[in-house]
Design a protein around this motif. Sequence first.
Motif, PDB file in Angstrom:
ATOM      1  N   LEU A   1       0.871  -1.124  -0.005  1.00 19.30           N
ATOM      2  CA  LEU A   1      -0.101  -0.065   0.024  1.00 19.30           C
ATOM      3  C   LEU A   1       0.872   1.323   0.155  1.00 19.30           C
ATOM      4  O   LEU A   1       0.586   2.200  -0.742  1.00 19.30           O
TER       5      LEU A   1
ATOM      6  N   TRP B   1       3.601   1.473  -1.581  1.00 18.38           N
ATOM      7  CA  TRP B   1       4.088   1.793  -2.769  1.00 18.38           C
ATOM      8  C   TRP B   1       3.031   2.509  -3.799  1.00 18.38           C
ATOM      9  O   TRP B   1       3.393   3.428  -4.560  1.00 18.38           O
ATOM     10  N   ALA B   2       1.959   2.115  -3.406  1.00 17.30           N
ATOM     11  CA  ALA B   2       0.634   2.617  -4.316  1.00 17.30           C
ATOM     12  C   ALA B   2       0.661   4.267  -4.084  1.00 17.30           C
ATOM     13  O   ALA B   2       0.162   4.871  -4.866  1.00 17.30           O
TER      14      ALA B   2
ATOM     15  N   LEU C   1       1.078   7.364  -6.368  1.00 15.35           N
ATOM     16  CA  LEU C   1      -0.243   8.256  -6.412  1.00 15.35           C
ATOM     17  C   LEU C   1       0.624   9.825  -6.451  1.00 15.35           C
ATOM     18  O   LEU C   1       0.240  10.656  -6.890  1.00 15.35           O
TER      19      LEU C   1
ATOM     20  N   ALA D   1       0.048   2.785  -9.684  1.00 18.68           N
ATOM     21  CA  ALA D   1      -0.863   2.806  -8.353  1.00 18.68           C
ATOM     22  C   ALA D   1      -2.200   2.083  -8.321  1.00 18.68           C
ATOM     23  O   ALA D   1      -2.181   1.505  -7.465  1.00 18.68           O
ATOM     24  N   LYS D   2      -2.712   2.404  -9.329  1.00 22.40           N
ATOM     25  CA  LYS D   2      -3.962   1.632  -9.336  1.00 22.40           C
ATOM     26  C   LYS D   2      -3.951  -0.068  -9.327  1.00 22.40           C
ATOM     27  O   LYS D   2      -4.342  -0.631  -8.572  1.00 22.40           O
TER      28      LYS D   2
ATOM     29  N   LEU E   1      -1.226  -1.789  -8.185  1.00 22.97           N
ATOM     30  CA  LEU E   1      -0.658  -1.929  -6.907  1.00 22.97           C
ATOM     31  C   LEU E   1      -1.722  -2.000  -5.876  1.00 22.97           C
ATOM     32  O   LEU E   1      -1.777  -2.623  -4.785  1.00 22.97           O
ATOM     33  N   PHE E   2      -2.635  -0.899  -5.810  1.00 24.06           N
ATOM     34  CA  PHE E   2      -3.705  -0.777  -4.940  1.00 24.06           C
ATOM     35  C   PHE E   2      -4.769  -2.035  -4.982  1.00 24.06           C
ATOM     36  O   PHE E   2      -5.136  -2.553  -3.944  1.00 24.06           O
TER      37      PHE E   2
END
Length: 57
Positions: A2, A4-5, A9, A31-32, A34-35
């Motif tokens: 989280l 890293w996401a 972002l 980011a999307k 990884l999330f």
Amino acid sequence: MLGWAITFLIVALIAGVLGFGGIAGTSVGIAKVLFFIFIILFVVSLIARAIRGRPPV
């Protein structure tokens, strides 16, 4: 994960403000991904813990 996401972002937001559209778009995409991977792993972890019968810590 989280973390890293959130990092990607923030990079996307800064790049967008500075006018680097390509970098911003790429960072948002990363980011999307990884999330959603984080969310899937979190749900799998909760299900595995429920199956083992241990109370959440």
